[in-house]
Design a protein around this motif. Structure first.
Motif, PDB file in Angstrom:
ATOM      1  N   ASN A 170       2.169   7.778 -13.662  1.00  0.00           N
ATOM      2  CA  ASN A 170       2.365   7.665 -15.104  1.00  0.00           C
ATOM      3  C   ASN A 170       2.453   9.061 -15.703  1.00  0.00           C
ATOM      4  O   ASN A 170       1.661   9.943 -15.382  1.00  0.00           O
ATOM      5  N   TYR A 171       3.423   9.261 -16.580  1.00  0.00           N
ATOM      6  CA  TYR A 171       3.621  10.587 -17.166  1.00  0.00           C
ATOM      7  C   TYR A 171       4.231  10.436 -18.555  1.00  0.00           C
ATOM      8  O   TYR A 171       4.763   9.372 -18.911  1.00  0.00           O
ATOM      9  N   GLU A 172       4.180  11.502 -19.339  1.00  0.00           N
ATOM     10  CA  GLU A 172       4.767  11.487 -20.671  1.00  0.00           C
ATOM     11  C   GLU A 172       6.259  11.792 -20.581  1.00  0.00           C
ATOM     12  O   GLU A 172       6.663  12.828 -20.063  1.00  0.00           O
ATOM     13  N   ASN A 173       7.053  10.871 -21.085  1.00  0.00           N
ATOM     14  CA  ASN A 173       8.504  11.031 -21.058  1.00  0.00           C
ATOM     15  C   ASN A 173       8.935  12.021 -22.135  1.00  0.00           C
ATOM     16  O   ASN A 173       8.561  11.894 -23.296  1.00  0.00           O
ATOM     17  N   THR A 174       9.719  13.017 -21.744  1.00  0.00           N
ATOM     18  CA  THR A 174      10.154  14.032 -22.708  1.00  0.00           C
ATOM     19  C   THR A 174      11.275  13.533 -23.605  1.00  0.00           C
ATOM     20  O   THR A 174      11.662  14.242 -24.542  1.00  0.00           O
ATOM     21  N   ILE A 175      11.817  12.343 -23.331  1.00  0.00           N
ATOM     22  CA  ILE A 175      12.889  11.804 -24.164  1.00  0.00           C
ATOM     23  C   ILE A 175      12.326  11.030 -25.352  1.00  0.00           C
ATOM     24  O   ILE A 175      12.688  11.266 -26.506  1.00  0.00           O
ATOM     25  N   ASP A 176      11.412  10.086 -25.082  1.00  0.00           N
ATOM     26  CA  ASP A 176      10.875   9.275 -26.170  1.00  0.00           C
ATOM     27  C   ASP A 176       9.376   9.488 -26.384  1.00  0.00           C
ATOM     28  O   ASP A 176       8.776   8.814 -27.226  1.00  0.00           O
ATOM     29  N   TRP A 177       8.763  10.416 -25.628  1.00  0.00           N
ATOM     30  CA  TRP A 177       7.362  10.797 -25.783  1.00  0.00           C
ATOM     31  C   TRP A 177       6.388   9.648 -25.492  1.00  0.00           C
ATOM     32  O   TRP A 177       5.232   9.693 -25.865  1.00  0.00           O
TER      33      TRP A 177
END
Length: 412
Positions: free
Chosen positions: A335-342
């Protein structure tokens, strides 16, 4: 539905009034069709005949406009049309003219393409026809990178020019496929269509004077133009996933195979579960690979040299015995923070020593140092207890450039 009079009409686009001879001109915008406000004078100028409102039942529905309701289907218009049919077809024609060695090199590079979750892998592409738009999407992307070292400016000016077109196509496809859009991404999408238009015009000039037969010189067909309306659709209807047919393009392959070849077509649920159980067992069967040679010594050296950098104090040199026990893991959920939609996104990483009879190791991007990240093969994940130190979770990886002995699989 839109009553454009089919392929024989003067304006083939169901959304706007672009003339047939202007379909390949992506730098211009044309009047949007509107079923209720389009005047007879405009139709006369374009050489069209007015159609009575009663001829289209959708015009009789309040607040209904069939032209406005239509959306660009990314799968069939972009992946199955512009990319998977036309650009891929041109690329195969040029590779065939360059020679057999070029074809073999591209096939080899595509076969060795890094494995990634949800990415289709191909063992042969030149002499195989695909009907699934999702496969065509992956095929064009992989073929582009595979052809870069082959279609140089000197080896094939036409191929080199076509790669510029495919590069812009991939940029557009990536921008269209974003789940979250901002004013900046929409501006990038609008500007990239101009880049694609210029690259396509350059390619047509090369194709016109080229000695290669069967190159396409007339790009005035609907799918060249239709995807220019994605910017319009996204601004009014949201992300392209809202009007995409990608999720339902293909059947559930494993379930279909289990039903057709491993069941009697009666009470199939239990039989399919039985087949899945056997597949699960097969996935856990391991084979030895050269990456595991000398693993005890490698692991011992790693423990004694690396744990100190992570703040662990070693009182003595740790020796890993031959009967050292580990607990293997085949699957890692990240699980990680998406840089596109945060938002939080999830990735699924696998290593499987026997996937359809072949080795299958996912590729991952790891942070090697503070300034450098590298792509590696995920060979093994395991948990163990280091004597006098504690329990740890480790992953055995191998640089992607080192390669791994074994065949490739169709899809992760």
């Amino acid at each position: 539905m839109s009553l454009i009079r089919g392929v024989q009409c003067k304006c083939l686009c169901p959304v706007c009034l672009v003339p047939c001879e202007e379909l390949s001109n992506l730098s211009k915008t044309f009047t949007i069709r509107c079923s209720k406000t389009q005047g007879k004078e405009l139709l006369k100028v374009l050489g069209l005949c007015a159609v009575a409102i009663s001829h289209n039942v959708l015009w009789l529905i309040e607040h209904s406009d069939p032209h406005d309701a239509m959306s660009v289907d990314r799968l069939h218009t972009v992946h199955g049309g512009m990319g998977g049919k036309y650009l891929w077809g041109e690329l195969k024609t040029i590779l065939g003219d360059v020679g057999r060695e070029a074809l073999a090199a591209v096939e080899k590079f595509v076969e060795e393409f890094p494995r990634w979750h949800g990415l289709t892998h191909f063992t042969t592409v030149i002499h195989t026809t695909f009907t699934d738009g999702n496969k065509k999407r992956d095929l064009v992307m992989q073929a582009f990178y595979a052809a870069l070292p082959v279609l140089t400016r000197r080896a094939s000016p036409e191929g080199y020019c076509l790669l510029h077109v495919i590069c812009s196509y991939l940029q557009l496809d990536s921008l269209i496929g974003l789940d979250v859009h901002t004013e900046q991404t929409l501006a990038m999408l609008d500007a990239e269509f101009l880049v694609f238009d210029a690259a396509l015009n350059d390619y047509v000039e090369y194709a016109t004077t080229s000695s290669i037969e069967d190159l396409k010189m007339d790009w005035n067909f609907p799918k060249t133009h239709l995807w220019t309306h994605t910017w319009w659709d996204i601004t009014r209807k949201g992300a392209a996933r809202n009007f995409s047919t990608c999720p339902n393009e293909k059947l559930h392959g494993p379930l279909k195979v289990a039903y057709l070849f491993h069941s009697n077509r009666k009470d199939v649920a239990k039989q399919i579960l039985h087949v899945d159980h056997h597949r699960c067992i097969e996935m856990r069967l391991g084979i030895q690979d050269r990456a595991f040679q000398g693993l005890c010594k490698k692991f011992s050296d790693f423990i004694n040299t690396s744990l100190l950098t992570y703040g662990y104090q070693l009182m003595r040199w740790v020796t890993i015995p031959a009967d050292f026990q580990i607990c293997k893991h085949h699957y890692l959920k990240v699980n990680y923070e998406n840089t596109i939609d945060w938002r939080q996104s999830t990735d699924h990483l696998w290593y499987n020593p026997l996937f359809h009879g072949h080795l299958c190791f996912d590729c991952v991007l790891i942070q090697l140092t503070a300034e450098r990240g590298i792509f590696v093969w995920l060979i093994l994940m395991f948990k163990c207890k280091v004597p006098d130190v504690g329990a740890f979770q480790f992953a055995l990886v191998q640089p992607y450039t080192a390669g791994i002995v074994g065949g490739s699989c169709r899809i992760d």
